[in-house]
Write an enzyme that holds these catalytic residues in place. Structure first.
Site, PDB file in Angstrom:
ATOM      1  N   HIS A   5       4.487   6.469  -1.676  1.00  0.00           N
ATOM      2  CA  HIS A   5       3.118   6.131  -2.076  1.00  0.00           C
ATOM      3  C   HIS A   5       2.371   7.389  -2.475  1.00  0.00           C
ATOM      4  O   HIS A   5       2.730   8.485  -2.063  1.00  0.00           O
ATOM      5  CB  HIS A   5       2.327   5.560  -0.890  1.00  0.00           C
ATOM      6  CG  HIS A   5       2.932   4.392  -0.210  1.00  0.00           C
ATOM      7  ND1 HIS A   5       2.467   3.119  -0.407  1.00  0.00           N
ATOM      8  CD2 HIS A   5       3.954   4.297   0.677  1.00  0.00           C
ATOM      9  CE1 HIS A   5       3.172   2.269   0.348  1.00  0.00           C
ATOM     10  NE2 HIS A   5       4.087   2.965   1.014  1.00  0.00           N
ATOM     11  N   TYR A   6       1.266   7.221  -3.212  1.00  0.00           N
ATOM     12  CA  TYR A   6       0.238   8.249  -3.167  1.00  0.00           C
ATOM     13  C   TYR A   6      -0.911   7.721  -2.328  1.00  0.00           C
ATOM     14  O   TYR A   6      -1.075   6.510  -2.171  1.00  0.00           O
ATOM     15  CB  TYR A   6      -0.205   8.737  -4.537  1.00  0.00           C
ATOM     16  CG  TYR A   6      -0.890   7.788  -5.492  1.00  0.00           C
ATOM     17  CD1 TYR A   6      -1.950   6.973  -5.096  1.00  0.00           C
ATOM     18  CD2 TYR A   6      -0.528   7.755  -6.830  1.00  0.00           C
ATOM     19  CE1 TYR A   6      -2.600   6.139  -5.989  1.00  0.00           C
ATOM     20  CE2 TYR A   6      -1.174   6.927  -7.731  1.00  0.00           C
ATOM     21  CZ  TYR A   6      -2.207   6.116  -7.310  1.00  0.00           C
ATOM     22  OH  TYR A   6      -2.848   5.298  -8.190  1.00  0.00           O
ATOM     23  N   THR A   7      -1.701   8.663  -1.780  1.00  0.00           N
ATOM     24  CA  THR A   7      -2.775   8.237  -0.880  1.00  0.00           C
ATOM     25  C   THR A   7      -3.923   7.583  -1.641  1.00  0.00           C
ATOM     26  O   THR A   7      -4.599   6.701  -1.107  1.00  0.00           O
ATOM     27  CB  THR A   7      -3.320   9.443  -0.090  1.00  0.00           C
ATOM     28  OG1 THR A   7      -3.613  10.500  -1.010  1.00  0.00           O
ATOM     29  CG2 THR A   7      -2.301   9.917   0.938  1.00  0.00           C
ATOM     30  N   GLU A  70       3.473   8.569   2.615  1.00  0.00           N
ATOM     31  CA  GLU A  70       2.244   8.726   1.829  1.00  0.00           C
ATOM     32  C   GLU A  70       2.178  10.164   1.316  1.00  0.00           C
ATOM     33  O   GLU A  70       2.286  11.118   2.090  1.00  0.00           O
ATOM     34  CB  GLU A  70       1.012   8.436   2.689  1.00  0.00           C
ATOM     35  CG  GLU A  70       0.810   6.966   3.015  1.00  0.00           C
ATOM     36  CD  GLU A  70       0.170   6.170   1.867  1.00  0.00           C
ATOM     37  OE1 GLU A  70      -0.174   6.786   0.833  1.00  0.00           O
ATOM     38  OE2 GLU A  70       0.049   4.948   2.021  1.00  0.00           O
ATOM     39  N   HIS A 112       5.833   2.237  -4.271  1.00  0.00           N
ATOM     40  CA  HIS A 112       5.055   1.078  -3.858  1.00  0.00           C
ATOM     41  C   HIS A 112       4.898   0.092  -5.012  1.00  0.00           C
ATOM     42  O   HIS A 112       4.945  -1.124  -4.834  1.00  0.00           O
ATOM     43  CB  HIS A 112       3.677   1.544  -3.353  1.00  0.00           C
ATOM     44  CG  HIS A 112       2.960   0.546  -2.504  1.00  0.00           C
ATOM     45  ND1 HIS A 112       1.673   0.741  -2.075  1.00  0.00           N
ATOM     46  CD2 HIS A 112       3.358  -0.655  -2.005  1.00  0.00           C
ATOM     47  CE1 HIS A 112       1.308  -0.316  -1.346  1.00  0.00           C
ATOM     48  NE2 HIS A 112       2.307  -1.167  -1.286  1.00  0.00           N
ATOM     49  N   ASP A 122       1.087   2.990  -7.428  1.00  0.00           N
ATOM     50  CA  ASP A 122       1.527   4.264  -6.849  1.00  0.00           C
ATOM     51  C   ASP A 122       3.024   4.288  -6.567  1.00  0.00           C
ATOM     52  O   ASP A 122       3.605   3.236  -6.351  1.00  0.00           O
ATOM     53  CB  ASP A 122       0.734   4.572  -5.565  1.00  0.00           C
ATOM     54  CG  ASP A 122       0.915   3.548  -4.452  1.00  0.00           C
ATOM     55  OD1 ASP A 122       0.816   2.338  -4.726  1.00  0.00           O
ATOM     56  OD2 ASP A 122       1.182   3.956  -3.304  1.00  0.00           O
TER      57      ASP A 122
HETATM   58 ZN   LIG Z   1       0.894   2.612  -1.701  1.00  0.00          ZN
END
Ligand SMILES: [Zn+2]
Length: 221
Positions: A5-7, A70, A112, A122
């Site tokens: 993911h990215y935050t 993340e 994600h 993301d």
């Molecule tokens: Zn995510």
């Protein structure tokens, strides 16, 4: 599985605070800061709440069978930018550690957006999946473009059905109707964010189709 993911928040500290806030009802096993610091937040054998409503290759309880990572980046909402070198090196090292403890096939190292294409974008088209694959994590291919006209929203027929079947075989939750509808285009954009990053427009042109075929070959190898 490992889901990256990215935050999607303005900074790492705010993301860390949110991931540690019980009221937020989100969590991940790891957070990787832009400078490469790695925070271990949830034990790997415990469920973390990072994937939400998701699907991959018949599985819907993605949180129950994945490690969530993340990666700090403001994301498309707050100023999406390239992932710094130190951060990617830390992600690669972390993947090596996790895969030393768990059996995770390359075909199950995903974004994600792969497992929730209608809701999530993301880690996005700037995430260096090719670099990860070169370091031994995940699938990547650079095929020659396939011949034939692009398939796009509104098209229907055999070629659309074959293409949808390929996306489904890889693992995506995609209609198999022979109609290139809006849901199909959404899944194509997710595929492109991961495996064809220079153009994420939901149109299955020759390059997109060739990349899907090449990834399918790798996934079944
Ligand atoms: Zn995510």
């Amino acid at each position: 599985m490992i889901v990256l993911h990215y935050t999607g928040m303005e900074g790492g500290p705010a993301a860390l605070q949110r991931l540690c806030d019980p009221a937020a009802k989100v969590s991940s096993h790891y957070l990787v800061e832009e400078d490469g610091r790695v925070f271990a937040l949830v034990p790997e054998e415990r469920r973390a709440w990072h994937a939400g409503v998701s699907f991959w290759a018949g599985e819907r309880d993605i949180n129950g069978l994945s490690i969530g990572v993340e990666i700090v980046n403001p994301g498309h909402e707050f100023g999406y930018r390239a992932f710094p070198e130190a951060q990617i090196a830390a992600v690669i090292a972390l993947l090596g550690d996790v895969r030393g403890r768990w059996t995770v096939p390359d075909a199950r190292i995903l974004g994600h957006s792969d497992v929730a294409p209608a809701r999530k974008t993301d880690p996005g088209e700037l995430f260096p999946w090719a670099r990860l694959a070169a370091a031994g994590h995940g699938l990547w291919a650079e095929p020659d473009p396939a011949p034939g006209p692009p398939l796009r929203e509104g098209d229907e027929g055999g070629p659309v059905l074959v293409f949808q079947a390929g996306l489904a075989r890889l693992g995506y939750d995609v209609p198999r109707s022979g109609l290139y509808d809006a849901d199909t285009a959404t899944v194509v954009r997710a595929f492109q964010r991961h495996w064809r990053q220079t153009r994420c427009d939901g149109v299955a042109d020759g390059e997109t189709r060739a990349r899907l075929m090449a990834i399918l070959r790798l996934a079944s190898a």
